[in-house]
Design an enzyme around this catalytic site. Structure first.
Site, PDB file in Angstrom:
ATOM      1  N   LYS A 118       0.821  -1.226   0.000  1.00 49.99           N
ATOM      2  CA  LYS A 118       0.000   0.000   0.000  1.00 49.99           C
ATOM      3  C   LYS A 118       0.844   1.261   0.000  1.00 49.99           C
ATOM      4  CE  LYS A 118      -4.453  -1.406   1.674  1.00 49.99           C
ATOM      5  NZ  LYS A 118      -5.551  -1.134   2.601  1.00 49.99           N
ATOM      6  N   LYS A 201      -4.846  -9.483  -7.166  1.00 52.89           N
ATOM      7  CA  LYS A 201      -6.056  -9.656  -6.356  1.00 52.89           C
ATOM      8  C   LYS A 201      -7.162  -8.696  -6.820  1.00 52.89           C
ATOM      9  CE  LYS A 201      -6.173  -7.694  -2.270  1.00 52.89           C
ATOM     10  NZ  LYS A 201      -6.035  -7.272  -0.876  1.00 52.89           N
ATOM     11  N   LYS A 204     -10.869  -3.166  -4.298  1.00 56.33           N
ATOM     12  CA  LYS A 204     -11.655  -1.943  -4.487  1.00 56.33           C
ATOM     13  C   LYS A 204     -10.764  -0.769  -4.849  1.00 56.33           C
ATOM     14  CE  LYS A 204     -12.280  -2.409   0.458  1.00 56.33           C
ATOM     15  NZ  LYS A 204     -13.261  -3.013   1.326  1.00 56.33           N
TER      16      LYS A 204
HETATM   17  P1  TYM Z   1     -10.476  -5.558   3.478  1.00 56.66           P
HETATM   18  O1  TYM Z   1     -11.453  -4.473   3.746  1.00 56.66           O
HETATM   19  O2  TYM Z   1      -9.375  -5.320   2.524  1.00 56.66           O
HETATM   20  O3  TYM Z   1     -11.228  -6.864   3.012  1.00 56.66           O
HETATM   21  C1  TYM Z   1     -12.292  -7.400   3.777  1.00 56.66           C
HETATM   22  C2  TYM Z   1     -12.319  -8.910   3.683  1.00 56.66           C
HETATM   23  O4  TYM Z   1     -12.445  -9.311   2.323  1.00 56.66           O
HETATM   24  C3  TYM Z   1     -11.382 -10.198   1.996  1.00 56.66           C
HETATM   25  N1  TYM Z   1     -10.976  -9.948   0.599  1.00 56.66           N
HETATM   26  C4  TYM Z   1     -10.860 -10.903  -0.315  1.00 56.66           C
HETATM   27  N2  TYM Z   1     -11.066 -12.227  -0.261  1.00 56.66           N
HETATM   28  C5  TYM Z   1     -10.865 -12.929  -1.396  1.00 56.66           C
HETATM   29  N3  TYM Z   1     -10.476 -12.362  -2.565  1.00 56.66           N
HETATM   30  C6  TYM Z   1     -10.262 -11.034  -2.658  1.00 56.66           C
HETATM   31  N4  TYM Z   1      -9.903 -10.481  -3.818  1.00 56.66           N
HETATM   32  C7  TYM Z   1     -10.451 -10.237  -1.502  1.00 56.66           C
HETATM   33  N5  TYM Z   1     -10.344  -8.903  -1.245  1.00 56.66           N
HETATM   34  C8  TYM Z   1     -10.668  -8.757   0.051  1.00 56.66           C
HETATM   35  C9  TYM Z   1     -10.255  -9.859   2.952  1.00 56.66           C
HETATM   36  O5  TYM Z   1      -9.358 -10.940   3.107  1.00 56.66           O
HETATM   37  C10 TYM Z   1     -11.023  -9.555   4.212  1.00 56.66           C
HETATM   38  O6  TYM Z   1     -11.355 -10.746   4.904  1.00 56.66           O
HETATM   39  N6  TYM Z   1      -7.451  -5.630   7.422  1.00 56.66           N
HETATM   40  C11 TYM Z   1      -8.763  -6.008   6.963  1.00 56.66           C
HETATM   41  C12 TYM Z   1      -9.907  -5.445   7.788  1.00 56.66           C
HETATM   42  C13 TYM Z   1      -9.826  -5.728   9.251  1.00 56.66           C
HETATM   43  C14 TYM Z   1     -10.025  -6.978   9.877  1.00 56.66           C
HETATM   44  C15 TYM Z   1      -9.894  -6.733  11.272  1.00 56.66           C
HETATM   45  C16 TYM Z   1     -10.313  -8.250   9.397  1.00 56.66           C
HETATM   46  C17 TYM Z   1      -9.566  -4.815  10.230  1.00 56.66           C
HETATM   47  N7  TYM Z   1      -9.618  -5.416  11.442  1.00 56.66           N
HETATM   48  C18 TYM Z   1     -10.030  -7.763  12.202  1.00 56.66           C
HETATM   49  C19 TYM Z   1     -10.440  -9.291  10.347  1.00 56.66           C
HETATM   50  C20 TYM Z   1     -10.309  -9.025  11.711  1.00 56.66           C
HETATM   51  C21 TYM Z   1      -8.908  -5.516   5.524  1.00 56.66           C
HETATM   52  O7  TYM Z   1      -8.274  -4.610   5.100  1.00 56.66           O
HETATM   53  O8  TYM Z   1      -9.884  -6.113   4.861  1.00 56.66           O
END
Ligand code: TYM
Length: 338
Positions: A118, A201, A204
């Site tokens: 990032k 991947k 968004k």
């Molecule tokens: P974020 O917002 O990037 O994504 C949310 C969830 O979606 C999953 N994900 C995907 N899974 C499969 N293929 C993809 N292309 C894909 N893009 C996103 C992510 O693995 C995630 O499960 N750091 C986290 C948010 C967070 C969090 C937490 C998660 C903050 N605190 C505590 C679990 C527990 C994040 O940026 O997710």
């Protein structure tokens, strides 16, 4: 230390930093929904404090947070079965994160690949919050003593760090206080790839909207994106091994399997031998059937955001019944005068 002394509890979160993608839905939300009906307490979170580690326009952030809540509910997360919150309304997350900033080591943080991805080439200009992002994530999870965290593949390293932080805290203070949380990375689509590039991947933040399926895309847009998805010229194989060196083909088959609750093997038994000209319309039809009811329900919920705000406010109250005592106990362990 093992976890059986802890209440089986699920926590997971998604950033309200843009619209929901098919990657979020298949990699995370579908599993969030099914875990509600298993033997867990479930807490699901819009991580608004994480979102501002990169610039967010305030009006967009507010809207995206409500839209994400609508997406959770429209996908089947029930505010009766789960606690639904936005992170900033439960201040104990950020308070525990500070303690964890003092537990985690610089060397651990510097190994986090998400920061490197990032921050890109200009890491000096990244926010300090972006670097510290994973300690807040560990706090999100451990402020509930959560035992299980459903996520997509890309979050694996952050969950390993969460375990390291819990173990070091327990060790340094000579306690058995934080559980070693289990990641739950399951299903046919734990890593949904870009429709334009099978090595990237689906995200968004990708500048190309054609690279992803948004949960708010209408049926025509959805069908068009799938029709234009990058593929190779060969027919689909009949067995999963035949997808090994074909990332784009594998991605579309994984998406089909996850949407239809089938295994990749089952899908290939049905579609093996087909050309993409035949398979893509099938996939588009399946995606429209499964996703349009969700986007329609999201639009309906967004017409009355005050109802969403009420749900989040009630969720915060329920959450704090869990988080306030855990923070108090943490402060006591650390030696803060109360
Ligand atoms: P974020 O917002 O990037 O994504 C949310 C969830 O979606 C999953 N994900 C995907 N899974 C499969 N293929 C993809 N292309 C894909 N893009 C996103 C992510 O693995 C995630 O499960 N750091 C986290 C948010 C967070 C969090 C937490 C998660 C903050 N605190 C505590 C679990 C527990 C994040 O940026 O997710």
């Amino acid at each position: 230390m093992t976890t059986p002394t802890f209440t089986p509890r699920v926590f997971s979160g998604i950033q309200p930093s843009g619209g929901l993608t098919l990657g979020n839905y298949l990699g995370a939300i579908k599993r969030f929904v099914s875990m509600q009906d298993e033997a867990f307490e479930t807490i699901y979170c819009m991580v608004d404090l994480h979102a501002i580690t990169v610039w967010q326009d305030p009006a967009d952030l507010r809207r995206n947070t409500r839209e994400l809540a609508a997406g959770f509910i429209a996908s089947g997360i029930s505010p009766e079965k789960s606690i639904l919150i936005n992170q900033s309304q439960v201040p104990e997350h950020a308070q525990l994160a500070w303690i964890f900033n003092c537990v985690a080591r610089m060397g651990w943080m510097k190994r986090m690949t998400q920061f490197k991805d990032k921050a890109g080439k200009n890491a000096e200009a990244a926010s300090l919050g972006l670097f510290g992002y994973p300690t807040l994530m560990a706090a999100d999870i451990l402020i509930y003593h959560a035992t299980h965290v459903p996520v997509g593949e890309d979050q694996k390293q952050h969950l390993e760090l969460t375990r390291d932080i819990a173990a070091k805290f327990n060790h340094d203070y000579g306690v058995d206080f934080f559980p070693l949380t289990e990641p739950v990375i399951e299903g046919a689509a734990t890593r949904v790839m870009s429709l334009r590039d099978g090595s990237k991947k689906m995200s968004k933040s990708d500048p190309s909207d054609a690279s992803r399926i948004n949960m708010t895309d209408d049926a025509d847009t959805l069908a068009k994106k799938i029709r234009k998805a990058k593929t190779d010229p060969d027919a689909l194989p009949s067995e999963a091994a035949g997808l090994a060196d074909r990332p784009e083909a594998r991605n579309l088959v994984n998406i089909y399997a996850a949407l239809n609750d089938q295994s990749v093997e089952e899908v290939l038994r049905e579609v093996g031998g087909q050309q993409f000209g035949t398979f893509k319309p099938l996939l588009a039809e399946l995606a429209v059937t499964k996703l349009s009811p969700i986007s329609e329900e999201m639009a309906r919920l967004m017409a009355d955001p005050s109802e969403i705000d009420r749900i989040l406010s009630r969720g915060a109250g329920q959450a704090r019944e869990i988080t306030a005592p855990i923070l108090e106990k943490t402060y006591e362990i650390v030696g803060m005068v109360r």
